[in-house]
Design a protein around this motif. Structure first.
Motif, mmCIF file in Angstrom:
data_model
loop_
_atom_site.group_PDB
_atom_site.id
_atom_site.type_symbol
_atom_site.label_atom_id
_atom_site.label_comp_id
_atom_site.label_asym_id
_atom_site.label_seq_id
_atom_site.Cartn_x
_atom_site.Cartn_y
_atom_site.Cartn_z
ATOM 1 N N ARG A 57 0.841 -1.201 0.000
ATOM 2 C CA ARG A 57 0.000 0.000 0.000
ATOM 3 C C ARG A 57 0.877 1.254 0.000
ATOM 4 O O ARG A 57 1.781 1.369 0.845
ATOM 5 C CB ARG A 57 -0.928 0.015 1.224
ATOM 6 N N PRO A 58 0.637 2.166 -0.963
ATOM 7 C CA PRO A 58 1.455 3.391 -1.015
ATOM 8 C C PRO A 58 1.020 4.418 0.023
ATOM 9 O O PRO A 58 -0.167 4.732 0.133
ATOM 10 C CB PRO A 58 1.183 3.924 -2.437
ATOM 11 N N GLY A 81 -6.365 -3.375 3.506
ATOM 12 C CA GLY A 81 -4.916 -3.202 3.666
ATOM 13 C C GLY A 81 -4.569 -2.287 4.832
ATOM 14 O O GLY A 81 -3.737 -2.619 5.681
ATOM 15 N N THR A 82 -5.199 -1.147 4.880
ATOM 16 C CA THR A 82 -4.891 -0.203 5.964
ATOM 17 C C THR A 82 -5.440 -0.698 7.311
ATOM 18 O O THR A 82 -4.882 -0.392 8.355
ATOM 19 C CB THR A 82 -5.413 1.209 5.622
ATOM 20 N N GLU A 248 -2.848 11.002 -7.096
ATOM 21 C CA GLU A 248 -3.048 9.697 -6.464
ATOM 22 C C GLU A 248 -3.765 8.791 -7.426
ATOM 23 O O GLU A 248 -4.832 9.136 -7.924
ATOM 24 C CB GLU A 248 -3.910 9.855 -5.212
ATOM 25 N N ARG A 250 -4.625 4.432 -7.927
ATOM 26 C CA ARG A 250 -4.464 3.117 -7.298
ATOM 27 C C ARG A 250 -3.249 2.457 -7.943
ATOM 28 O O ARG A 250 -3.061 2.519 -9.147
ATOM 29 C CB ARG A 250 -5.708 2.283 -7.534
#
Ligand code: FAD
Length: 291
Positions: A57-58, A81-82, A248, A250
């Motif tokens: 994850r960026p 993910g977060t 930004e 994905r």
């Protein structure tokens, strides 16, 4: 580039918004990282499989402290993910790739104006710190949903920098009610009048080489919702002010191999071109982006 970060702080950023997190990692990335760059953090649900989720994850670098060997990441819990990342405990080691991408470029002189929408504020703090260290004046325009969001997302830290701050909220609970772009427009107009007069006075004094137009005085850097950055870019272009935008998209691999984050730009000849947000960006000149 692929390294480990030791979690030294991981906490809720503010009480009002429980989804915001501050993660401080100790590791070698701090030595080379620059404002506007990001890291790709591996998040793994070890109860299922060490490869799930597969993709990193960026997250942008919110603060870089080379002396302490630390980077700070500020993030909002969005999805799986977060959510997994939010479970990381102090003392744990995370696999981190970075620093990735091209960050912001600071002007040599003048004022740096930062324009943030919502959590778009996160990558701008590192930029403000570098700019202040370089002796530039920094001014912040920041819009958010309401007062508790702005306070949770680090308003106190910004106020501690001692810079001019223009706030706005959608519900009017802090600062002006409305959009941050309206505040930017008003201030650009004021500065245009001010620098326009400076230019006239200089012309009268025959000091042509000392002319300062608004575009030589102000540089804008922005991060936030795409629509907001588009309006910021259009305003800056109207006033001939250079603007850098942090896009930004994905991302898949985050290193330029999968082409998952390609965006469309226009080059100096007006030809449409494609670039990778992860490798060529995430920061681009506003006027080259096809919104
Ligand atoms: P997912 O389950 O993958 O998605 C949950 C929701 O979030 C979905 O609605 C999805 O559409 C949306 N989403 C996922 N990724 C993105 C994205 N890249 N842009 C917009 N919406 C997305 N977030 C932060 O909180 N702090 C940062 O500093 C930060 N920096 C970033 C820097 C870059 C260069 C990029 C590309 C993204 C950054 N993000 C940042 C966004 C962050 O990467 C995503 O929120 C995260 O990857 C979501 O993963 P997830 O598994 O939790 O959510």
């Amino acid at each position: 580039m692929l390294t480990e970060g030791l979690v030294v702080v991981h906490e809720c950023l503010g009480e009002a918004d429980q989804m915001l997190r501050r993660l401080v990692l100790s590791g070698p990335i701090a030595k080379t990282a620059k404002a506007g760059q990001f890291v790709a953090v591996q998040v793994q649900d070890s109860s299922i499989s060490s490869f799930d989720p597969l993709l990193r994850r960026p997250i942008s670098l919110a603060e870089v402290s080379p002396d302490q060997n630390e980077i700070t990441l500020l993030y909002r819990i969005q999805g799986r993910g977060t959510e997994i990342l939010a479970r990381a405990r102090c003392g744990e080691r995370l696999s981190v790739m970075g620093p990735l991408g091209n960050g912001f470029s600071l002007p040599e002189v003048g004022e740096l104006w930062l324009v943030a929408g919502g959590i778009g504020i996160f990558p701008l703090y590192a930029l403000a710190q570098s700019a202040l260290a370089q002796g530039l004046s920094v001014r912040l325009f920041w819009g958010g949903e309401n007062q508790s969001f702005l306070r949770s997302a680090g308003l106190n830290d910004w106020q501690a920098l001692g810079i001019p701050i223009h706030l706005c909220t959608l519900d009017g609970t802090l600062g002006d009610k409305g959009f941050v772009t309206e505040q930017l427009q008003g201030r650009l107009f004021q500065s245009f009048q001010l620098f326009g007069q400076t230019k006239l006075i200089n012309i009268e004094n025959q000091a042509n080489n000392a002319q300062h137009s608004i575009s030589e005085q102000i540089t804008v850097a922005t991060c936030g919702p795409k629509k907001m950055m588009q309006v910021v870019t259009e305003l800056c272009m109207n006033f001939a002010v250079p603007v850098q935008v942090s896009l930004e998209e994905r991302m898949g691999c985050a290193v330029g191999a999968c082409l998952g984050c390609v965006c469309t730009l226009v080059d100096e000849t007006g030809t449409l071109i494609h670039k990778k947000v992860c490798q060529d960006g995430p920061v681009f000149r506003g006027e080259e982006v096809v919104w």
